[in-house]
Design a protein around this motif. Structure first.
Motif, short mmCIF file in Angstrom:
data_model
loop_
_atom_site.label_atom_id
_atom_site.label_comp_id
_atom_site.label_asym_id
_atom_site.label_seq_id
_atom_site.Cartn_x
_atom_site.Cartn_y
_atom_site.Cartn_z
N GLU A 1 -37.25 -30.43 27.04
CA GLU A 1 -37.54 -29.16 26.40
C GLU A 1 -36.80 -28.02 27.08
O GLU A 1 -36.69 -27.97 28.31
N TYR B 1 -38.92 -25.83 17.32
CA TYR B 1 -39.19 -24.55 17.97
C TYR B 1 -39.72 -23.55 16.95
O TYR B 1 -39.37 -23.59 15.78
N GLN C 1 -40.04 -19.38 16.38
CA GLN C 1 -39.55 -18.10 16.85
C GLN C 1 -40.22 -16.97 16.09
O GLN C 1 -39.99 -16.79 14.89
N PRO D 1 -37.20 -18.42 21.07
CA PRO D 1 -37.78 -19.66 20.55
C PRO D 1 -38.79 -20.25 21.52
O PRO D 1 -38.61 -20.20 22.74
N GLN D 2 -39.84 -20.80 20.97
CA GLN D 2 -40.92 -21.38 21.76
C GLN D 2 -41.13 -22.82 21.35
O GLN D 2 -41.24 -23.13 20.16
N PHE D 3 -41.18 -23.70 22.30
CA PHE D 3 -41.36 -25.13 22.05
C PHE D 3 -42.67 -25.39 21.31
O PHE D 3 -43.72 -24.84 21.65
#
Lengths: 113, 113
Positions: A101, B36, B38, B44-46
């Motif tokens: 990740e 991801y 966003q 962006p966030q996992f």
């Protein structure tokens, strides 16, 4: 708190004036990279680094430089910015370069006039 | 060249309904995929990842399905909430590539009240 920190968040500059966008991570990650995000094109990788003093070009490296003198920092350098480098830039880090990740910074909105 | 893309650029769903976001990839050697999220003004966030030796993986309210036969990836969000409104990206990585991830162009999910 584990994070990737970019500075500045917003920057307006003029064509040809050198600038640096800083990126720092506190997770002891080996792998760091820079992306630019443009409408309709998604995220495109500019440069990446697999460890200290190890950097390589991504998909769109023209007009950019990077350095990795320390593990935590990965600055993006625009020696002579041009209007086509107006974009949203993201720094990311991860433990390894494959199958892991990526953690992203909050982004830097750059406008070159 | 190889690319990752999304079938639909926008998706609107009613609050409480399930959402399905699709992604097609063309590199048969890809062995790791990430979704991801966003949100506006953020990086962006996992959300969730899946390796190529799996065909399904579940997280909290999210499920990723991988169909290697047709090179298709999907993200299912159960009981979609207003906070789920964002752009969703799929990304792929293939073993042996020193570059980290290749991203699709994204799908804008809008949750309607």
């Amino acid at each position: 708190e584990a994070q990737v920190t970019q500075n500045p968040r917003y920057l307006i500059t003029v064509t040809g004036k050198k600038l640096t966008v800083t990126c720092s991570q506190n997770m002891n990650h080996e792998y760091m990279s820079w992306y630019r995000q443009d409408p309709g094109l998604g995220l495109r990788q500019i440069y990446y680094s697999m460890n200290v003093e190890v950097t390589d070009k991504g998909d769109v490296p023209e007009g950019y430089k990077v350095s990795r003198k320390e593990k935590r920092n990965f600055p993006l350098i625009l020696e002579s910015p041009s209007p086509n480098q107006t974009s949203l830039y993201f720094c990311a880090s991860s433990l390894g370069q494959v199958n892991t990740e990526a953690f992203f910074g909050q982004g830097t909105r750059l406008t070159v006039v | 060249g190889e690319s990752v893309g999304l079938h639909l650029p926008t998706l609107s769903v009613q609050e409480g309904d399930n959402s399905i976001i699709n992604c097609a990839y063309s590199n048969s050697a890809s062995d790791y995929f990430i979704w991801y999220k966003q949100e506006s003004g953020k990086g962006p966030q996992f959300i969730i990842d899946i390796r190529s030796n799996m065909d399904k993986r579940q997280g909290q309210r999210v499920t990723v399905l991988l169909n290697k036969t047709v090179k298709h990836l999907s993200l299912q969000i159960a009981a979609t909430q207003p906070g789920d409104s964002a752009v969703y990206f799929c990304a792929e990585n293939w073993g042996g590539s020193a570059r980290q991830l290749t991203f699709g162009s994204g799908t804008q999910l809008t949750v309607l009240p």
